[in-house]
Design an enzyme around this catalytic site. Structure first.
Site, PDB file in Angstrom:
ATOM      1  N   ASN A  54      44.465 -17.607 -12.335  1.00 60.44           N
ATOM      2  CA  ASN A  54      44.229 -16.724 -13.466  1.00 60.44           C
ATOM      3  C   ASN A  54      45.550 -16.390 -14.143  1.00 60.44           C
ATOM      4  O   ASN A  54      46.600 -16.312 -13.509  1.00 60.44           O
ATOM      5  CB  ASN A  54      43.456 -15.466 -13.057  1.00 60.44           C
ATOM      6  CG  ASN A  54      44.138 -14.625 -11.990  1.00 60.44           C
ATOM      7  OD1 ASN A  54      44.680 -15.141 -11.017  1.00 60.44           O
ATOM      8  ND2 ASN A  54      44.088 -13.314 -12.163  1.00 60.44           N
ATOM      9  N   GLU A  56      46.735 -13.605 -16.863  1.00 62.09           N
ATOM     10  CA  GLU A  56      46.389 -12.427 -17.650  1.00 62.09           C
ATOM     11  C   GLU A  56      47.271 -12.332 -18.892  1.00 62.09           C
ATOM     12  O   GLU A  56      48.343 -12.929 -18.961  1.00 62.09           O
ATOM     13  CB  GLU A  56      46.563 -11.153 -16.817  1.00 62.09           C
ATOM     14  CG  GLU A  56      45.589 -11.065 -15.678  1.00 62.09           C
ATOM     15  CD  GLU A  56      45.764  -9.810 -14.843  1.00 62.09           C
ATOM     16  OE1 GLU A  56      44.892  -9.574 -14.003  1.00 62.09           O
ATOM     17  OE2 GLU A  56      46.762  -9.075 -15.003  1.00 62.09           O
ATOM     18  N   CYS A  65      40.719 -17.514 -16.694  1.00 64.30           N
ATOM     19  CA  CYS A  65      40.276 -17.495 -15.298  1.00 64.30           C
ATOM     20  C   CYS A  65      40.811 -18.713 -14.553  1.00 64.30           C
ATOM     21  O   CYS A  65      41.085 -19.762 -15.150  1.00 64.30           O
ATOM     22  CB  CYS A  65      38.757 -17.497 -15.224  1.00 64.30           C
ATOM     23  SG  CYS A  65      37.979 -16.014 -15.917  1.00 64.30           S
ATOM     24  N   GLU A  67      39.200 -20.717 -12.522  1.00 64.88           N
ATOM     25  CA  GLU A  67      38.271 -21.836 -12.611  1.00 64.88           C
ATOM     26  C   GLU A  67      38.460 -22.598 -13.921  1.00 64.88           C
ATOM     27  O   GLU A  67      38.455 -23.835 -13.935  1.00 64.88           O
ATOM     28  CB  GLU A  67      36.817 -21.346 -12.510  1.00 64.88           C
ATOM     29  CG  GLU A  67      36.486 -20.626 -11.224  1.00 64.88           C
ATOM     30  CD  GLU A  67      36.754 -19.119 -11.274  1.00 64.88           C
ATOM     31  OE1 GLU A  67      36.130 -18.406 -10.470  1.00 64.88           O
ATOM     32  OE2 GLU A  67      37.566 -18.657 -12.101  1.00 64.88           O
ATOM     33  N   CYS A  98      33.050 -15.691 -12.589  1.00 67.29           N
ATOM     34  CA  CYS A  98      32.424 -14.862 -13.618  1.00 67.29           C
ATOM     35  C   CYS A  98      31.331 -15.676 -14.323  1.00 67.29           C
ATOM     36  O   CYS A  98      31.231 -16.898 -14.143  1.00 67.29           O
ATOM     37  CB  CYS A  98      33.471 -14.369 -14.616  1.00 67.29           C
ATOM     38  SG  CYS A  98      34.107 -15.633 -15.738  1.00 67.29           S
ATOM     39  N   CYS A 101      32.649 -18.648 -16.338  1.00 66.62           N
ATOM     40  CA  CYS A 101      33.136 -19.750 -15.498  1.00 66.62           C
ATOM     41  C   CYS A 101      31.994 -20.457 -14.786  1.00 66.62           C
ATOM     42  O   CYS A 101      32.072 -21.661 -14.526  1.00 66.62           O
ATOM     43  CB  CYS A 101      34.179 -19.251 -14.507  1.00 66.62           C
ATOM     44  SG  CYS A 101      35.775 -18.947 -15.310  1.00 66.62           S
TER      45      CYS A 101
END
Length: 145
Positions: A54, A56, A65, A67, A98, A101
């Site tokens: 990830n 940010e 993310c 993934e 999520c 994803c």
């Protein structure tokens, strides 16, 4: 509680390779705001493994993310079929991908593709893609367009 699935030696080696890649990716995560580092790895039909972490951004929700990063690396390398996926995070419970994803994974996975979710403490949950995303939107929905 989900019953454990018995896997053979080859599947165990594959899982360990995915885990190693996801752990390394997680360590490189850029998570200065949440301090919630996530690593993911996907294995393709050719046997190659691609990892992501990830990333940010101060302008939420502009982050990426883990993934999605693994999938982007896979696609950039010319691969299009995921045969297995793994996600790891430092959390009390295994972290599922999520919703976005899940849909991204489903684009490249079959409904029976195994997705393993782990905590850094060793808790594990394994689900199929169909269990993670029942009623997935797929290319079959676009056949008349």
């Amino acid at each position: 509680m989900v019953a454990p699935t018995l896997i053979n030696q080859s599947e165990m080696e594959s899982l360990m390779s995915l885990l190693d890649a996801a752990k390394r990716a997680r360590e490189n995560a850029h998570a200065p705001y949440s301090n919630f580092k996530v690593g993911a790895a996907v294995k393709t039909a050719s046997g190659e493994i691609f990892a992501g972490c990830n990333v940010e951004n101060v302008a939420y929700p502009e982050g990426t993310c883990a993934e999605a990063g693994a999938i982007a690396a896979m696609v950039m390398a010319g691969q299009r079929e995921i045969t297995e996926a793994l996600v790891i995070a430092d959390a009390p419970l295994p972290v599922t991908p999520c919703g976005g994803c899940r849909q991204k994974l489903r684009e490249f996975c079959g409904p029976e593709t195994r997705v393993t979710m782990l905590t850094t403490g060793g808790a594990e949950q394994v689900m199929t893609m169909a269990e993670l995303l029942p009623g997935a939107f797929t290319n079959a929905h676009l056949e008349n367009t």
